[in-house]
Design an enzyme around this catalytic site. Sequence first.
Site, PDB file in Angstrom:
ATOM      1  N   GLU A 193      -3.623  -0.094   8.013  1.00 41.68           N
ATOM      2  CA  GLU A 193      -2.423   0.208   8.799  1.00 41.68           C
ATOM      3  C   GLU A 193      -2.572  -0.409  10.176  1.00 41.68           C
ATOM      4  O   GLU A 193      -3.662  -0.423  10.738  1.00 41.68           O
ATOM      5  CB  GLU A 193      -2.218   1.724   9.008  1.00 41.68           C
ATOM      6  CG  GLU A 193      -1.750   2.467   7.800  1.00 41.68           C
ATOM      7  CD  GLU A 193      -1.546   3.964   8.065  1.00 41.68           C
ATOM      8  OE1 GLU A 193      -1.266   4.341   9.226  1.00 41.68           O
ATOM      9  OE2 GLU A 193      -1.670   4.734   7.103  1.00 41.68           O
ATOM     10  N   ARG A 221       0.851  -1.183   0.000  1.00 41.72           N
ATOM     11  CA  ARG A 221       0.000   0.000   0.000  1.00 41.72           C
ATOM     12  C   ARG A 221       0.890   1.238   0.000  1.00 41.72           C
ATOM     13  O   ARG A 221       1.664   1.440   0.932  1.00 41.72           O
ATOM     14  CB  ARG A 221      -0.913  -0.017   1.226  1.00 41.72           C
ATOM     15  CG  ARG A 221      -1.728   1.241   1.363  1.00 41.72           C
ATOM     16  CD  ARG A 221      -2.753   1.206   2.511  1.00 41.72           C
ATOM     17  NE  ARG A 221      -3.369   2.506   2.573  1.00 41.72           N
ATOM     18  CZ  ARG A 221      -3.236   3.366   3.593  1.00 41.72           C
ATOM     19  NH1 ARG A 221      -2.576   3.031   4.684  1.00 41.72           N
ATOM     20  NH2 ARG A 221      -3.783   4.557   3.532  1.00 41.72           N
ATOM     21  N   ASN A 255      -7.442   1.898   9.555  1.00 42.60           N
ATOM     22  CA  ASN A 255      -6.133   1.992  10.184  1.00 42.60           C
ATOM     23  C   ASN A 255      -6.348   1.810  11.682  1.00 42.60           C
ATOM     24  O   ASN A 255      -7.152   2.531  12.280  1.00 42.60           O
ATOM     25  CB  ASN A 255      -5.497   3.358   9.921  1.00 42.60           C
ATOM     26  CG  ASN A 255      -5.198   3.586   8.445  1.00 42.60           C
ATOM     27  OD1 ASN A 255      -5.404   2.698   7.615  1.00 42.60           O
ATOM     28  ND2 ASN A 255      -4.710   4.769   8.114  1.00 42.60           N
ATOM     29  N   GLU A 289      -7.366   8.542   6.247  1.00 39.20           N
ATOM     30  CA  GLU A 289      -7.580   9.148   7.566  1.00 39.20           C
ATOM     31  C   GLU A 289      -8.176  10.551   7.559  1.00 39.20           C
ATOM     32  O   GLU A 289      -7.492  11.532   7.890  1.00 39.20           O
ATOM     33  CB  GLU A 289      -6.271   9.144   8.370  1.00 39.20           C
ATOM     34  CG  GLU A 289      -5.745   7.754   8.640  1.00 39.20           C
ATOM     35  CD  GLU A 289      -4.729   7.711   9.773  1.00 39.20           C
ATOM     36  OE1 GLU A 289      -4.305   8.779  10.242  1.00 39.20           O
ATOM     37  OE2 GLU A 289      -4.389   6.604  10.194  1.00 39.20           O
ATOM     38  N   TYR A 345      -4.813   1.501  15.494  1.00 36.57           N
ATOM     39  CA  TYR A 345      -3.693   1.667  16.418  1.00 36.57           C
ATOM     40  C   TYR A 345      -4.120   1.527  17.866  1.00 36.57           C
ATOM     41  O   TYR A 345      -3.401   1.003  18.692  1.00 36.57           O
ATOM     42  CB  TYR A 345      -3.043   3.043  16.219  1.00 36.57           C
ATOM     43  CG  TYR A 345      -2.287   3.146  14.903  1.00 36.57           C
ATOM     44  CD1 TYR A 345      -0.981   2.690  14.794  1.00 36.57           C
ATOM     45  CD2 TYR A 345      -2.889   3.684  13.768  1.00 36.57           C
ATOM     46  CE1 TYR A 345      -0.283   2.769  13.596  1.00 36.57           C
ATOM     47  CE2 TYR A 345      -2.195   3.774  12.558  1.00 36.57           C
ATOM     48  CZ  TYR A 345      -0.896   3.315  12.476  1.00 36.57           C
ATOM     49  OH  TYR A 345      -0.209   3.390  11.298  1.00 36.57           O
ATOM     50  N   HIS A 397      -2.879  10.990   0.714  1.00 32.79           N
ATOM     51  CA  HIS A 397      -2.301  10.763   2.035  1.00 32.79           C
ATOM     52  C   HIS A 397      -1.649  12.076   2.473  1.00 32.79           C
ATOM     53  O   HIS A 397      -0.453  12.140   2.745  1.00 32.79           O
ATOM     54  CB  HIS A 397      -1.324   9.585   2.024  1.00 32.79           C
ATOM     55  CG  HIS A 397      -1.089   8.961   3.367  1.00 32.79           C
ATOM     56  ND1 HIS A 397      -1.237   7.611   3.611  1.00 32.79           N
ATOM     57  CD2 HIS A 397      -0.704   9.497   4.547  1.00 32.79           C
ATOM     58  CE1 HIS A 397      -0.947   7.350   4.883  1.00 32.79           C
ATOM     59  NE2 HIS A 397      -0.611   8.487   5.475  1.00 32.79           N
TER      60      HIS A 397
HETATM   61  C1  PNW Z   1      -1.264   7.386  10.680  1.00 31.49           C
HETATM   62  N1  PNW Z   1      -3.360  10.079  16.201  1.00 31.49           N
HETATM   63  O1  PNW Z   1      -1.266   8.610  11.316  1.00 31.49           O
HETATM   64  C2  PNW Z   1      -0.900   7.764   9.250  1.00 31.49           C
HETATM   65  O2  PNW Z   1      -1.767   7.276   8.271  1.00 31.49           O
HETATM   66  C3  PNW Z   1       0.522   7.501   8.908  1.00 31.49           C
HETATM   67  O3  PNW Z   1       0.901   8.374   7.876  1.00 31.49           O
HETATM   68  C4  PNW Z   1       1.375   7.630  10.147  1.00 31.49           C
HETATM   69  O4  PNW Z   1       2.749   7.608   9.884  1.00 31.49           O
HETATM   70  C5  PNW Z   1       0.973   6.508  11.079  1.00 31.49           C
HETATM   71  O5  PNW Z   1      -0.415   6.534  11.358  1.00 31.49           O
HETATM   72  C6  PNW Z   1       1.727   6.523  12.404  1.00 31.49           C
HETATM   73  O6  PNW Z   1       1.487   7.717  13.070  1.00 31.49           O
HETATM   74  C7  PNW Z   1      -1.789   8.877  12.559  1.00 31.49           C
HETATM   75  O7  PNW Z   1      -2.920  11.138  16.723  1.00 31.49           O
HETATM   76  C8  PNW Z   1      -1.304  10.004  13.189  1.00 31.49           C
HETATM   77  O8  PNW Z   1      -4.241   9.388  16.775  1.00 31.49           O
HETATM   78  C9  PNW Z   1      -1.834  10.403  14.388  1.00 31.49           C
HETATM   79  C10 PNW Z   1      -2.843   9.660  14.962  1.00 31.49           C
HETATM   80  C11 PNW Z   1      -3.330   8.525  14.345  1.00 31.49           C
HETATM   81  C12 PNW Z   1      -2.798   8.143  13.132  1.00 31.49           C
END
Ligand code: PNW
Length: 481
Positions: free
Chosen positions: A387, A108, A326, A198, A328, A152
């Site tokens: 992601e 991706r 994505n 995002e 996290y 992006h």
């Molecule tokens: C994503 N938050 O960003 C992005 O899609 C990527 O480009 C980035 O490098 C990756 O996650 C890691 O950070 C985020 O603050 C940035 O919750 C910030 C947040 C979530 C995702």
Amino acid sequence: MGATALTSAVEFPALGSKSRSPLPQTAAESGDALRSFPPGFIWGTATASYQVEGAVNEDGRGLSIWDTFSHTPGKVNSNATGDVADDHYHRYKSDVQLMKALGVKGYRFSIAWPRVFPNGDGPPNPKGLDFYNRLVDELLANGIQPFATFYHWDLPQSLQDRFGGWEGRETSKAFADYAGYVAARLTDRVKHIFTINEFGAFVEVGYRWGVHAPGLKLTGLRLNQTRHHAVLGHGLAVQAIRAAAKPGTKVGLAENITIPAPVFETPANIAAAERAMREMNAQYLTVIQEGKYTDWYLKQAGADAPKFTPEDLKIISSPLDFVGINVYTAEFVRADESSPIGVTLVPRPKSFPHAPSFWLYVSPEALYWGPRHVAKLWGAKEIYITENGCSSSDEPAGDGKVYDTDRVTYLRSYLTQLRRATAEGVPVRGYFLWSLMDNFEWADGYTNRFGIHYVDYATQKRTPKLSADFYREVIKRNAIV
Ligand code: PNW
């Protein structure tokens, strides 16, 4: 007390001795049924244009809001920029070999809009698109499926200057024109397209908190209208891509949904988490899936509610072939009769474990509840984890290797929850690890590393970390190791 005392106190039967209980020797032996993923599961890695490419002045590329922002002193940690980044623009062939060595089935990447339309609209720059033609051909020649993201975050600066970027409806329209142009030229080979990466990050962090480009701090109607133009741009792009693409092209998005997870899995808490899912994502994925803003969102916004027509809502909710998320972190919630939507957020204690990125709380449950909510609430038939990954301190050891056991533990815990989802029939078809290699981590500059390959920025040398060895085994066995 020496070592002898310890060894005599605990008796370990020698491996292979008859008295040994028949425990499995490896995770795979403990039953692939418990650990493995559906056949044909697409294991991949992800990157994004401004974070890896560099070559910002080459082959006619126009300026993006991230060039402007990163070159404004004080905006990015150590005033780092993406001018060189991973120099992927020149090193894409060897980077494809890194992927091949991992055994990934998919990659991706994102397309830099200002390479293709240096001013955002107006005359295209064929040399800019040529880079992606070369990259796609190289991937296919190495047996790796290309998955392309069209936005992006590197918005052409000219659109920011003329229309206020996503504050202006003109940007949504320009995005669709660019998307149709690229789709016509790549979909003979690229079969999966993500419109936007995002909404929940680039609008909130860039236009509301001012921490990402363009660094604005909008509130009220202006903020809500910007959110609306982002989802409208997505919908217009879906239509433009469908009109221009070769048959068999699939279109979706990649959204960092906010993921409410039941703090304990009681039926009441699960129902509460599902209600919270719709409301916490009301401005983005919910309106895209349902074709309307939730009553609660509109009520909360009051006079600041975005201005839109019924036609806008139809465009925004254009049917998708798949949903990318994505993943996290999670937000823990529980049922609460006294709240207007029957759910309360459980506060996070200060000690909650997180990665070096302050926002990245380690919550493996997110990789179960995220896809499950998307499938259950909206009936998604095809889901990709676009992601998932984490930052780590990543210091090379004496032998030059990075022993990122924290990342390995993180990935294994998250994948275990993803496995739970696929075992229950949640239709997750693939997983893209963020990231193939360390790169420009936006406002954090080069400090927070997310790669499974270590990048020495002085030499551009890439070294597989321990997590790359882990991921190679996962891919090889199609199972958690
Ligand atoms: C994503 N938050 O960003 C992005 O899609 C990527 O480009 C980035 O490098 C990756 O996650 C890691 O950070 C985020 O603050 C940035 O919750 C910030 C947040 C979530 C995702």
